[in-house]
Design an enzyme around this catalytic site. Structure first.
Site, PDB file in Angstrom:
ATOM      1  N   ASP A 153       0.892  -1.107   0.172  1.00  0.00           N
ATOM      2  CA  ASP A 153       0.072  -0.074  -0.002  1.00  0.00           C
ATOM      3  C   ASP A 153       0.896   1.496  -0.039  1.00  0.00           C
ATOM      4  O   ASP A 153       0.792   2.200   0.933  1.00  0.00           O
ATOM      5  CB  ASP A 153      -0.928  -0.068   1.329  1.00  0.00           C
TER       6      ASP A 153
HETATM    7 MG   LIG Z   1      -2.206   4.647   5.603  1.00  0.00          MG
END
Ligand SMILES: [Mg+2]
Ligand SMILES: Nc1ncnc2c1ncn2[C@@H]1O[C@H](COP(=O)(O)OP(=O)(O)O)[C@@H](O)[C@H]1O
Length: 232
Positions: A153
């Site tokens: 991410d």
């Molecule tokens: Mg974050």
């Protein structure tokens, strides 16, 4: 399950419950999906994060995950990744404690980290569009990749800027692979592509195409001086 960093022996399980801190816990408003608090403790400033789902899954159950063993919990895994990176001297928050609470077939989890004082998400940094900063960010990402970190991410809110330094945060679901210092393999390109997409979403008005170049130069170890000369 509770894991505590031995450097913080007086941490107890209730300290991983957001409600325990009352007024001493303030929600982190910028970036993320909620479920994170800045906490002032006798051991210093901390960030407490509750694992929450995003998107469609959150409608079914925002905080519960299927239990398949303590070592498979999100908190245990993130704590382990952080501990390994922190020990290698990479710029990450120090992990303080992690917890998972089982309820039958599901569990809920939290993690406590040391707060990086004075650091803000990259899009909030006053120097966010400085070439030199983009170069340093590229260089920092490369250090993590050389250590084998696959940051699944890697968006610009998970890159913090402060004290003249670049930090990576938010290692939920990340893994450390065997280090491959020279090869730019598929997972590394995926990390970089994810970052690029997030920049277009979060940094309106910034010439991302132009600034991506110093970032890549930092990543590929081009010397900064050389980079400046080639432009002049
Ligand atoms: Mg974050
Ligand atoms: N160790 C830390 N020091 C300072 N700020 C932090 C730290 N960890 C998280 N934050 C802040 O909290 C936000 C959310 O934390 P993050 O770990 O990215 O969780 P999520 O994105 O899943 O909500 C970050 O964007 C950052 O602003």
């Amino acid at each position: 399950m509770l894991i505590v960093n031995p450097a913080y022996p007086s941490i107890t399980e209730n300290m991983l419950v957001p409600g325990y801190w009352g007024e001493l816990a303030r929600p982190v408003s910028v970036g993320g999906r909620g479920g994170a608090w800045f906490v002032t403790t006798e051991f210093g400033d901390m960030v407490l994060r509750e694992y929450r789902r995003g998107g469609m899954a959150a409608r079914i159950s925002a905080k519960s995950y299927l239990y398949t063993g303590w070592h498979e919990t999100r908190s245990y895994k993130e704590f382990s990744v952080l501990e390994a990176l922190f020990r290698k001297g990479l710029p990450v928050p120090e992990p303080v404690a992690a917890r998972a609470v089982r309820h039958g077939i599901v569990y809920q989890a939290d993690i406590l980290l040391r707060r990086i004082i004075g650091a803000v998400p990259w899009p909030e940094a006053t120097n966010m569009a400085d070439e030199g900063l983009w170069f340093d960010i590229g260089k920092t990402i490369r250090r993590f990749h050389d250590a084998g970190l696959n940051h699944v991410d890697l968006n610009c809110d998970n890159i913090l800027i402060g004290n003249g330094r670049v930090y990576l945060i938010d290692f939920d679901k990340c893994d450390i692979r065997g280090s491959e210092p020279s090869g730019v393999t598929e997972w590394k390109l995926k990390n970089l592509a994810r970052l690029r997409r997030s920049l277009f979403k979060r940094m309106g008005g910034v010439d991302i195409e132009a600034l991506w170049r110093p970032l890549m130069e930092g990543y590929h170890g081009v010397s900064r001086q050389g980079a400046m000369q080639s432009q002049g």
